[in-house]
Write an enzyme that holds these catalytic residues in place. Structure first.
Site, mmCIF file in Angstrom:
data_model
loop_
_atom_site.group_PDB
_atom_site.id
_atom_site.type_symbol
_atom_site.label_atom_id
_atom_site.label_comp_id
_atom_site.label_asym_id
_atom_site.label_seq_id
_atom_site.Cartn_x
_atom_site.Cartn_y
_atom_site.Cartn_z
ATOM 1 N N SER A 20 8.882 -51.557 6.235
ATOM 2 C CA SER A 20 9.915 -50.532 6.017
ATOM 3 C C SER A 20 11.196 -51.158 5.461
ATOM 4 O O SER A 20 11.651 -52.208 5.927
ATOM 5 C CB SER A 20 10.229 -49.828 7.337
ATOM 6 O OG SER A 20 11.359 -48.993 7.172
ATOM 7 N N ARG A 21 11.782 -50.457 4.499
ATOM 8 C CA ARG A 21 13.048 -50.934 3.923
ATOM 9 C C ARG A 21 14.253 -50.377 4.669
ATOM 10 O O ARG A 21 15.391 -50.756 4.402
ATOM 11 C CB ARG A 21 13.104 -50.579 2.445
ATOM 12 C CG ARG A 21 12.228 -51.525 1.646
ATOM 13 C CD ARG A 21 11.851 -51.023 0.288
ATOM 14 N NE ARG A 21 11.065 -52.043 -0.382
ATOM 15 C CZ ARG A 21 9.756 -52.210 -0.220
ATOM 16 N NH1 ARG A 21 9.081 -51.430 0.597
ATOM 17 N NH2 ARG A 21 9.116 -53.173 -0.879
ATOM 18 N N LYS A 71 5.421 -38.615 11.788
ATOM 19 C CA LYS A 71 6.362 -37.544 11.452
ATOM 20 C C LYS A 71 5.982 -36.180 12.036
ATOM 21 O O LYS A 71 6.846 -35.425 12.451
ATOM 22 C CB LYS A 71 6.505 -37.430 9.931
ATOM 23 C CG LYS A 71 7.204 -38.632 9.295
ATOM 24 C CD LYS A 71 7.425 -38.410 7.813
ATOM 25 C CE LYS A 71 8.166 -39.577 7.189
ATOM 26 N NZ LYS A 71 8.619 -39.302 5.824
ATOM 27 N N ASN A 92 11.730 -36.656 10.082
ATOM 28 C CA ASN A 92 11.807 -38.085 9.728
ATOM 29 C C ASN A 92 12.975 -38.761 10.423
ATOM 30 O O ASN A 92 13.225 -39.940 10.228
ATOM 31 C CB ASN A 92 11.873 -38.286 8.201
ATOM 32 C CG ASN A 92 13.246 -37.992 7.628
ATOM 33 O OD1 ASN A 92 14.011 -37.220 8.192
ATOM 34 N ND2 ASN A 92 13.559 -38.605 6.504
ATOM 35 N N GLY A 134 0.284 -32.454 -6.232
ATOM 36 C CA GLY A 134 0.095 -32.965 -4.876
ATOM 37 C C GLY A 134 0.553 -31.960 -3.835
ATOM 38 O O GLY A 134 1.431 -31.119 -4.117
ATOM 39 N N ALA A 135 -0.045 -32.025 -2.658
ATOM 40 C CA ALA A 135 0.310 -31.097 -1.579
ATOM 41 C C ALA A 135 0.203 -31.800 -0.233
ATOM 42 O O ALA A 135 -0.300 -31.244 0.738
ATOM 43 C CB ALA A 135 -0.583 -29.854 -1.635
ATOM 44 N N GLY A 246 11.079 -42.782 -7.435
ATOM 45 C CA GLY A 246 11.253 -42.341 -6.046
ATOM 46 C C GLY A 246 12.239 -43.143 -5.223
ATOM 47 O O GLY A 246 12.456 -42.822 -4.048
HETATM 48 N N1 LIG Z 1 10.292 -41.866 -2.278
HETATM 49 C C1 LIG Z 1 10.116 -41.524 -1.032
HETATM 50 O O1 LIG Z 1 11.048 -41.539 -0.218
HETATM 51 C C2 LIG Z 1 8.750 -41.049 -0.580
HETATM 52 C C3 LIG Z 1 8.624 -40.205 0.551
HETATM 53 C C4 LIG Z 1 7.343 -39.763 0.922
HETATM 54 C C5 LIG Z 1 6.229 -40.172 0.195
HETATM 55 N N2 LIG Z 1 6.397 -40.997 -0.889
HETATM 56 C C6 LIG Z 1 5.217 -41.432 -1.678
HETATM 57 O O2 LIG Z 1 4.477 -40.284 -2.042
HETATM 58 C C7 LIG Z 1 3.085 -40.584 -2.109
HETATM 59 C C8 LIG Z 1 2.287 -39.578 -1.283
HETATM 60 O O3 LIG Z 1 2.663 -39.702 0.080
HETATM 61 P P1 LIG Z 1 2.301 -38.551 1.148
HETATM 62 O O4 LIG Z 1 2.900 -38.965 2.420
HETATM 63 O O5 LIG Z 1 2.642 -37.193 0.617
HETATM 64 O O6 LIG Z 1 0.704 -38.714 1.241
HETATM 65 P P2 LIG Z 1 -0.386 -37.658 1.734
HETATM 66 O O7 LIG Z 1 0.201 -36.683 2.677
HETATM 67 O O8 LIG Z 1 -1.553 -38.471 2.157
HETATM 68 O O9 LIG Z 1 -0.801 -36.871 0.387
HETATM 69 C C9 LIG Z 1 -1.452 -37.512 -0.661
HETATM 70 C C10 LIG Z 1 -1.543 -36.591 -1.869
HETATM 71 O O10 LIG Z 1 -2.159 -37.343 -2.929
HETATM 72 C C11 LIG Z 1 -3.309 -36.620 -3.385
HETATM 73 N N3 LIG Z 1 -4.331 -37.546 -3.843
HETATM 74 C C12 LIG Z 1 -4.818 -38.622 -3.189
HETATM 75 N N4 LIG Z 1 -5.792 -39.223 -3.922
HETATM 76 C C13 LIG Z 1 -5.910 -38.468 -5.054
HETATM 77 C C14 LIG Z 1 -6.741 -38.572 -6.214
HETATM 78 N N5 LIG Z 1 -7.648 -39.561 -6.349
HETATM 79 N N6 LIG Z 1 -6.585 -37.662 -7.194
HETATM 80 C C15 LIG Z 1 -5.677 -36.688 -7.064
HETATM 81 N N7 LIG Z 1 -4.871 -36.506 -6.004
HETATM 82 C C16 LIG Z 1 -4.987 -37.417 -5.007
HETATM 83 C C17 LIG Z 1 -3.765 -35.820 -2.188
HETATM 84 O O11 LIG Z 1 -4.593 -34.777 -2.615
HETATM 85 P P3 LIG Z 1 -5.656 -34.096 -1.597
HETATM 86 O O12 LIG Z 1 -4.888 -33.073 -0.820
HETATM 87 O O13 LIG Z 1 -6.685 -33.520 -2.487
HETATM 88 O O14 LIG Z 1 -6.191 -35.204 -0.730
HETATM 89 C C18 LIG Z 1 -2.405 -35.349 -1.636
HETATM 90 O O15 LIG Z 1 -1.893 -34.281 -2.382
HETATM 91 C C19 LIG Z 1 2.949 -42.029 -1.620
HETATM 92 O O16 LIG Z 1 2.871 -42.863 -2.760
HETATM 93 C C20 LIG Z 1 4.232 -42.278 -0.875
HETATM 94 O O17 LIG Z 1 4.626 -43.627 -0.894
HETATM 95 C C21 LIG Z 1 7.619 -41.423 -1.283
#
Ligand SMILES: NC(=O)c1ccc[n+]([C@@H]2O[C@H](COP(=O)([O-])OP(=O)(O)OC[C@H]3O[C@@H](n4cnc5c(N)ncnc54)[C@H](OP(=O)(O)O)[C@@H]3O)[C@@H](O)[C@H]2O)c1
Length: 280
Positions: A20-21, A71, A92, A134-135, A246
């Site tokens: 974690s940062r 979370k 969070n 994404g969802a 991001g």
């Molecule tokens: N910048 C920030 O502060 C911040 C904050 C939160 C998250 N993030 C980043 O956002 C990303 C997602 O995080 P999350 O927590 O939302 O994860 P999550 O809840 O696991 O959701 C993952 C998403 O990616 C999709 N996905 C996974 N593999 C896929 C594939 N092969 N093809 C198409 N869609 C795919 C999933 O689709 P399905 O529903 O079909 O599985 C889902 O919509 C990560 O890289 C994370 O580091 C960044």
């Protein structure tokens, strides 16, 4: 506001949490604002989360952040949650109140919107259709943030359609779920495209989407920050779209949490951004 004689203390609970940062961020601000305290990583497994959160007041903590996978579970443990957290369905940030009760907050959506305004001053959520790919958990914070900021049409495309439909049902308003096969067509006339999937993150395949239908005036954002420029952002930049990664979301969600715990709204300085970028 903390008592001036108190050693200020906050942390991040996760498993694993050492990557974690947040400690670097918050300790930078504690130092910058001349506050005496520390922000520490706390490696807490799921079965210990309730006891760890309940111990915060006795340990003198002002609060803590939560990372994946805590979370949603923490949302159920705390005594009260704010409105954005209720809409997102996750917290969070926990704030220890003077009576020892725990207040759950979610600053991810706010942090996302701030990061966009910071990178693209003059941006408006109601400028035109927004496509969110994404969802998952990150998407929920982004979509609630965009909806609360006045977006009029948010098209959600997700590999698993049912999860996008769940957004439509529970967030409602401008949210429309579209199936994965129509993702390239969904870009038609869009003012903004946001990737919230894990695709494009280091070690993951590139997000599979054609940008041909996306207007070059559209803003393209990716909530991934490792790497700093995902293949999606590189492709968008090459065709003339403005892009935002991001990192700003990560930095900005921390600001109101620091204010909640320590009473000062901190700034994201170029020095802080460079310090965190150097860790990527
Ligand atoms: N910048 C920030 O502060 C911040 C904050 C939160 C998250 N993030 C980043 O956002 C990303 C997602 O995080 P999350 O927590 O939302 O994860 P999550 O809840 O696991 O959701 C993952 C998403 O990616 C999709 N996905 C996974 N593999 C896929 C594939 N092969 N093809 C198409 N869609 C795919 C999933 O689709 P399905 O529903 O079909 O599985 C889902 O919509 C990560 O890289 C994370 O580091 C960044």
């Amino acid at each position: 506001m903390s008592h001036p004689d108190r050693f200020l203390l906050a942390g991040v609970m996760g498993w694993p949490v050492m990557h974690s940062r947040s400690p670097r961020l918050h300790n930078y601000w504690l130092d910058k604002y001349g506050l005496v305290g520390a922000y520490v990583p706390l490696a807490i497994e799921a079965q210990g989360l309730r006891a760890a959160l309940r111990a915060l007041p006795a340990l003198g903590f002002s609060g803590c952040n939560l990372t994946i996978p805590h979370k949603e579970a923490a949302f159920e443990i705390v005594d009260e949650v704010d409105l954005p957290a209720r809409r997102i369905g996750a917290i969070n940030c926990v704030v220890v109140r003077p009576d020892g009760s725990l207040f759950g907050r979610n600053h991810d959506g706010w942090g996302y919107i701030e990061s966009i305004i910071e990178a693209a001053p003059g941006w408006r959520a109601d400028a035109g259709p927004i496509v969110v790919v994404g969802a998952g958990g990150g998407a929920r914070a982004v979509v609630v943030g965009l909806a609360d900021r006045g977006a009029r049409e948010i098209r959600i495309v997700n590999r698993t359609l049912e999860r996008a439909r769940e957004f439509e049902r529970t967030i409602g308003g401008p949210v429309r779920a579209l199936d994965w096969a129509s993702r390239a067509d969904a870009l038609d006339g869009a003012a903004m495209l946001v990737n919230t999937t894990s695709q494009g993150m280091v070690g993951q395949p590139t997000l599979d989407i054609s940008l041909d239908r996306l207007p070059t005036t559209a803003l393209v954002s990716d909530i991934i920050y490792i790497p700093k420029e995902t293949p999606l952002l590189a492709a968008a930049r090459a065709r003339g779209n403005r892009t935002v990664n991001g990192l700003g979301m990560l930095l900005n969600q921390a600001r109101p949490a620091f204010r909640d715990w320590f009473g000062v709204m901190p700034e994201v300085t170029p020095e802080l951004r460079a310090m965190i970028e150097a860790t990527i």
